[in-house]
Design an enzyme around this catalytic site. Structure first.
Site, mmCIF file in Angstrom:
data_model
loop_
_atom_site.group_PDB
_atom_site.id
_atom_site.type_symbol
_atom_site.label_atom_id
_atom_site.label_comp_id
_atom_site.label_asym_id
_atom_site.label_seq_id
_atom_site.Cartn_x
_atom_site.Cartn_y
_atom_site.Cartn_z
ATOM 1 N N GLU A 75 -6.955 -7.151 4.308
ATOM 2 C CA GLU A 75 -7.158 -5.874 3.531
ATOM 3 C C GLU A 75 -5.627 -6.572 2.695
ATOM 4 O OE1 GLU A 75 -8.489 -1.893 5.417
ATOM 5 O OE2 GLU A 75 -8.769 -1.297 2.934
ATOM 6 N N ARG A 111 -2.061 -1.928 -3.443
ATOM 7 C CA ARG A 111 -4.195 -1.364 -3.707
ATOM 8 C C ARG A 111 -4.347 0.027 -4.522
ATOM 9 N NH1 ARG A 111 -5.507 2.420 1.714
ATOM 10 N NH2 ARG A 111 -7.220 2.454 1.067
ATOM 11 N N HIS A 159 -13.104 1.415 0.305
ATOM 12 C CA HIS A 159 -13.016 0.388 1.148
ATOM 13 C C HIS A 159 -13.553 -0.494 0.445
ATOM 14 C CE1 HIS A 159 -13.371 3.236 5.176
ATOM 15 N NE2 HIS A 159 -12.049 2.971 4.427
ATOM 16 N N ARG A 167 -12.303 13.571 8.754
ATOM 17 C CA ARG A 167 -13.752 13.895 7.945
ATOM 18 C C ARG A 167 -14.991 14.111 8.621
ATOM 19 N NH1 ARG A 167 -12.298 9.552 3.935
ATOM 20 N NH2 ARG A 167 -10.170 8.672 4.554
ATOM 21 N N ASN A 222 0.823 -1.129 -0.235
ATOM 22 C CA ASN A 222 0.018 0.218 -0.003
ATOM 23 C C ASN A 222 0.956 1.325 -0.167
ATOM 24 O OD1 ASN A 222 -1.876 2.722 0.477
ATOM 25 N ND2 ASN A 222 -2.320 0.511 1.618
#
Ligand code: AMP
Length: 393
Positions: free
Chosen positions: A379, A88, A177, A235, A7
């Site tokens: 993930e 990713r 996601h 956020r 990632n």
């Protein structure tokens, strides 16, 4: 077969080396502050954490140190022992509905998608290019955060804005996601032996809710960008866009500055006035701090709003699942969410809900109308599995 799951961010690179098909994590680590002063890396191996300061001019430096460290630790004896690298990628637009082997065409397509993810896709591409230079013959796979949500209906992904924006510029809900939501969907399928109707709450620093039917995403709370949906660490989640020009004029800020505030200085950090980390906000909530009580109540309410909405969309739900940092670790948030669903006869088993730390477990009472589970996400494993499957086909 050793697969690296990667990632790459603008100044960071996270990796996990996984043995497949055994699904065994061998080593993992993070390179941070790449290209800026004070760069360092940490490697977790054999229960130990090694931290080293090292000048990392660019991602290529990080990749080189990563592979040399694997040799030093005697995990591999040559670079060739890395059978594949899975990357990713945040945005695959509407082009990618699943993971793909990376070739020049894929790189070109991902470049074309940069306007949709101006911060993330370029950083992900730097990661791909760095590995490509150092491991030119090793197959690589792109795993897109958006891909799982490509099964949403048009009615779910369109916005009520000028239609030409969608046709000309790809303005629509994409959702993110996806790799995590798909992992949970597959894990639940493995556990149940059949597809059920699931509402998955991926709540970490970033957060999104996803309605899953027949193993496919049919709706999700993030939108064109990852700012939409539930309240997150920093956020704002769903807001009235009309406030943006108003705040620009009140604070004499540019559009970019206000967007930075909405992405980085909002959410739980703003509501609590304390921290974006749920652990800090929970501690203050327990001490009856009034702002943290409001913050947590709003956070929970927004998740419940989505669960109720998706329950209607799914015409009934079999399972609500919680995952990611908050979902896997916070007894309090899970309890508050489930208690607000009492009107739907969703019931918590308080004992089962207590003290779970990233464990797969059912936390609903025996007579709950919807079963509730904690399902730890992975993930990195999903990326490695996709890579393994694609390079072996
Ligand atoms: P993630 O983005 O999935 O890595 O989640 C990170 C977030 O999980 C942190 O910022 C914390 O807010 C939250 N978190 C981690 N551990 C706990 C815990 N024990 N209780 C509450 N929240 C937690």
């Amino acid at each position: 077969m050793k697969i690296l799951s990667v990632n790459a961010g603008s100044s960071s690179l996270k990796f996990t080396l996984i043995e497949l098909p055994e699904q065994e994590v061998i080593v993992s680590g993070t390179f941070e502050k790449i290209g800026i002063s004070g760069s360092f890396y940490t490697i977790k191996y054999n229960g130990e954490k090694i931290k080293k300061e090292s000048e990392l001019k660019d991602h290529k430096d990080a990749v080189k140190i990563l592979l040399d460290s694997l040799i030093e630790l005697k995990i591999i004896s040559s670079y060739d022992e890395i059978s594949g690298v899975g990357h990713r990628l945040v945005h695959g637009g509407d082009k990618y509905t699943e993971s793909v082997v990376i070739d020049d065409d894929v790189i070109k397509e991902v470049e074309k998608l940069i306007p949709l993810a101006p911060l993330h896709n370029p950083a992900n591409l730097v990661g791909i290019r760095s590995f490509k230079e150092i491991l030119p013959n090793t197959p690589m796979v792109a795993v897109f955060d958006t891909a799982f949500h490509q099964t949403m209906d048009k009615e779910e992904y369109l916005y009520a804005v000028p239609y030409s924006w969608y046709e000309k510029y790809g303005v629509r809900r994409y959702g993110f996601h996806g790799t995590s939501h798909r992992y949970i969907s597959e894990k639940m399928f493995e556990y149940l032996g059949e597809h059920k109707k699931i509402i998955n709450c991926h709540i970490g620093n970033g957060a999104s809710i996803c309605a899953i039917k027949d193993g496919k995403s049919i709706a999700t709370s993030m939108g064109f960008t990852p700012i939409a949906g539930v309240i997150m660490g920093t956020r704002c989640g769903d807001i009235d866009l009309g406030l943006i020009p108003y705040v620009m004029s009140c604070e004499n800020k540019t559009f970019e500055e206000v967007m930075t505030d909405l992405n980085k200085n909002s959410g739980m950090a703003a509501l609590s006035g304390l921290s974006s980390d749920m652990r800090d906000v929970e501690d203050a909530y327990m001490q009856k701090d009034p702002r943290c009580i409001t913050a947590i109540n709003m956070y929970v309410k927004k998740i419940v709003d989505y669960i109720v909405m998706y329950n209607a969309l799914l015409e009934g739900t079999d399972y609500i699942t919680f995952t990611a940092g908050v979902g896997e670790n916070s007894d309090i948030i899970r309890e508050l969410v489930i208690k607000r669903l009492a009107f739907m006869n969703v019931k918590l088993n308080e004992e089962a809900n207590t003290g779970l730390r990233g464990k797969f477990a059912q936390i609903s009472a025996g007579d709950s109308s919807i079963k509730v589970m904690v399902v730890p996400t992975d993930e990195e494993l999903m990326i490695a599995k996709d890579t393994y499957n694609l390079i072996n086909n």
